[in-house]
Motif scaffolding. Structure first.
Motif, PDB file in Angstrom:
ATOM      1  N   GLN B   6      47.514  30.306  48.201  1.00  0.00           N
ATOM      2  CA  GLN B   6      47.366  31.673  49.779  1.00  0.00           C
ATOM      3  C   GLN B   6      48.809  32.223  48.614  1.00  0.00           C
ATOM      4  OE1 GLN B   6      45.336  32.167  52.481  1.00  0.00           O
ATOM      5  NE2 GLN B   6      46.854  34.059  53.716  1.00  0.00           N
ATOM      6  N   TYR B  42      38.262  35.741  46.524  1.00  0.00           N
ATOM      7  CA  TYR B  42      37.447  36.157  47.926  1.00  0.00           C
ATOM      8  C   TYR B  42      37.726  35.097  48.693  1.00  0.00           C
ATOM      9  CZ  TYR B  42      36.424  40.649  45.474  1.00  0.00           C
ATOM     10  OH  TYR B  42      35.976  41.761  44.402  1.00  0.00           O
ATOM     11  N   TYR B  44      39.736  33.557  49.522  1.00  0.00           N
ATOM     12  CA  TYR B  44      41.119  34.218  50.335  1.00  0.00           C
ATOM     13  C   TYR B  44      41.609  35.400  51.240  1.00  0.00           C
ATOM     14  CZ  TYR B  44      42.253  29.472  48.309  1.00  0.00           C
ATOM     15  OH  TYR B  44      41.998  28.095  47.381  1.00  0.00           O
ATOM     16  N   PHE B  45      40.186  36.639  50.353  1.00  0.00           N
ATOM     17  CA  PHE B  45      40.609  37.868  51.618  1.00  0.00           C
ATOM     18  C   PHE B  45      39.645  38.032  50.838  1.00  0.00           C
ATOM     19  CE2 PHE B  45      44.759  36.433  49.199  1.00  0.00           C
ATOM     20  CZ  PHE B  45      45.725  36.880  50.711  1.00  0.00           C
ATOM     21  N   GLU B  46      38.871  39.096  52.067  1.00  0.00           N
ATOM     22  CA  GLU B  46      37.483  39.479  51.631  1.00  0.00           C
ATOM     23  C   GLU B  46      37.542  41.318  50.667  1.00  0.00           C
ATOM     24  OE1 GLU B  46      36.628  41.668  55.396  1.00  0.00           O
ATOM     25  OE2 GLU B  46      36.236  40.629  56.340  1.00  0.00           O
ATOM     26  N   SER B  47      38.492  41.376  50.566  1.00  0.00           N
ATOM     27  CA  SER B  47      38.455  43.039  50.121  1.00  0.00           C
ATOM     28  C   SER B  47      39.669  43.401  49.223  1.00  0.00           C
ATOM     29  CB  SER B  47      38.231  44.195  50.450  1.00  0.00           C
ATOM     30  OG  SER B  47      39.042  44.243  51.348  1.00  0.00           O
ATOM     31  N   LYS B  48      40.091  43.727  48.510  1.00  0.00           N
ATOM     32  CA  LYS B  48      41.591  45.085  48.457  1.00  0.00           C
ATOM     33  C   LYS B  48      42.483  45.030  49.221  1.00  0.00           C
ATOM     34  CE  LYS B  48      43.245  47.327  44.259  1.00  0.00           C
ATOM     35  NZ  LYS B  48      43.035  48.417  43.106  1.00  0.00           N
ATOM     36  N   ALA B  50      42.078  43.908  52.156  1.00  0.00           N
ATOM     37  CA  ALA B  50      42.488  43.271  52.773  1.00  0.00           C
ATOM     38  C   ALA B  50      43.771  42.665  52.615  1.00  0.00           C
ATOM     39  CB  ALA B  50      41.247  42.683  52.963  1.00  0.00           C
ATOM     40  N   LEU B  51      43.467  42.410  51.331  1.00  0.00           N
ATOM     41  CA  LEU B  51      44.611  41.611  50.598  1.00  0.00           C
ATOM     42  C   LEU B  51      46.050  42.377  51.146  1.00  0.00           C
ATOM     43  CD1 LEU B  51      46.474  39.870  48.721  1.00  0.00           C
ATOM     44  CD2 LEU B  51      45.396  41.385  47.094  1.00  0.00           C
ATOM     45  N   ALA B  54      47.090  42.395  54.597  1.00  0.00           N
ATOM     46  CA  ALA B  54      47.695  40.882  54.312  1.00  0.00           C
ATOM     47  C   ALA B  54      49.393  41.188  54.143  1.00  0.00           C
ATOM     48  CB  ALA B  54      47.056  39.688  54.227  1.00  0.00           C
TER      49      ALA B  54
END
Lengths: 195, 195
Positions: B6, B42, B44-48, B50-51, B54
Motif C-alpha cells: 500500500q 483493487y 488496496y483501493f476500490e477505485s482511482k 478512492a486512491l 486516501a
C-alpha cells in the motif's frame, strides 16, 4: 468571423479546463461546445497543446498590459509615486484583476505542468516580467529607506502567492467585499500581523 | 506485506500524479510501477478516486498531527507560548513541512477539483482544522494587544497561501537555504514590507 470563433473557442476551453482539467478535456468536446465539427478546431489551433499555450500567453500579456496602464496613469501625479502608494496600488490591482479571471488563474497555476518545456519557459519568462514590477517597487522602497532590507525575489514571490490565493476562496456572495479583502491584504503586505 | 505494498502504491501514485496529473494517470501504469497486475490494485483501493482521496486524507491527517506535536513541545516552556513566538513557529513549521512534501502539496492544491464532492468536503474540513490553529494564534495575539485587529479568516488564508507558495519555486540547489527562506517569511508575516 474568424476572430469571433477563436474567442468562442478560448472561452469554451477556459470553462472546460477550469471544470474538468486540461488533460480530461477533449477537442471533440470543445468543438461541440462552440458548434464546430471536431476537425475545424485545427483551423484555429494546430494542437491541444498549442491552444493551452495560446490561452496562457494571452493571460500573461493581458496582465502585463493592464498593470502598465495602472502604473502609467500615476505618472503625472507625484503623490502616487512613492513606494508605499505604488505597493498599495499593486496589491489592489493584482487582487482585482485575478478575482475577475478565476478561470485564467486556475489554468495558469494548475496546468503549467501540462505545457511542453519550451512553452512553459515562455510563460515563466512572462510571469517573471510581471514579478519584476513588484520587485522594482520593493527595491525603490528599500533604496528610499521606506522599506527595510528584504530579499526582493523571495518577498515578491511571497506577496504574489498571498494575493493570488484570494482567487481560490473568494465568493462574490461572501462575507467581505473585494475592497475589504484588498484592505486586509494591503495591511498585511505593508505592516504584517504586528502592525 | 499488505502495508508495504500500500505504501509503495502511495509513493508511486504521488510521483505519477505530480508529473502527469491525476486525470492522465492510469491504474495500469500505477500497477506497472509497483510490479502488480493491473487488477491487483483493487485489493488496496476500490477505485482511482478512492486512491486520490486516501492520499489527500493521509496528507492532511499527518499535517495536523505534526503541527500538534510542534505545539505540544512548547507546553512546558513559558517563553514559547507568546503569540509572536507561536506565529514564528507556525511559519517555520509550515514551510519546512511542505517543502519536504512537494508532491503532496501539488496534489492537494492541483487535484482537489478531481475529487468527488463528498471527498472534497472532507479534505476542505481537515484543511480548515489546520487553518484554525493559525487563526487561534492570530486571535490570541489580537486579544493580548500584541497584534492589531485583523480579519482572522482572511489573514489566515493569506499567510498560508504565502507560505505554501514556497513549494512552487524552491530548489534545493537554489540561492537561499530553507532557514533563510523561513526568516524572510517570518519577517514578512510579522512586520510586512514596511518593517
Amino acid at each position: 468571423m474568424g476572430a469571433d470563433t477563436q474567442k468562442a473557442i478560448f472561452e469554451a476551453a477556459k470553462s472546460l479546463i477550469e471544470t474538468k482539467g486540461f488533460s480530461a478535456m477533449t477537442l471533440r468536446q470543445l468543438a461541440a461546445e462552440v458548434g464546430l465539427q471536431p476537425g475545424s478546431i485545427y483551423r484555429y489551433f494546430e494542437s491541444k497543446d498549442a491552444l493551452l499555450q495560446a490561452l496562457m500567453n494571452q493571460h500573461m500579456l493581458s496582465l502585463l498590459e493592464s498593470w502598465n496602464k495602472v502604473e502609467g496613469k500615476g505618472e503625472d501625479e507625484d503623490e502616487d509615486e512613492d513606494p508605499v502608494s505604488r505597493l498599495r496600488a499593486f496589491v489592489a490591482f493584482h487582487i482585482r484583476y485575478h478575482i475577475e479571471r478565476r478561470a485564467d488563474v486556475i489554468i495558469a497555476n494548475l496546468e503549467l505542468r501540462a505545457l511542453g518545456d519550451d512553452y512553459r519557459a515562455d510563460v515563466v519568462t512572462k510571469r517573471s516580467h510581471y514579478e519584476a514590477n513588484l520587485r522594482a517597487i520593493l527595491a525603490e522602497g528599500v533604496k528610499a529607506g521606506v522599506f527595510p532590507q528584504v530579499d526582493l525575489e523571495v518577498a515578491a514571490y511571497a506577496i504574489i502567492a498571498m494575493l493570488t490565493g484570494v482567487c481560490f476562496w473568494y465568493r462574490s456572495d461572501g462575507r467581505l467585499s473585494i475592497d475589504e479583502i484588498i484592505e486586509v491584504h494591503q495591511k498585511l503586505v505593508l505592516q504584517g500581523v504586528v502592525g
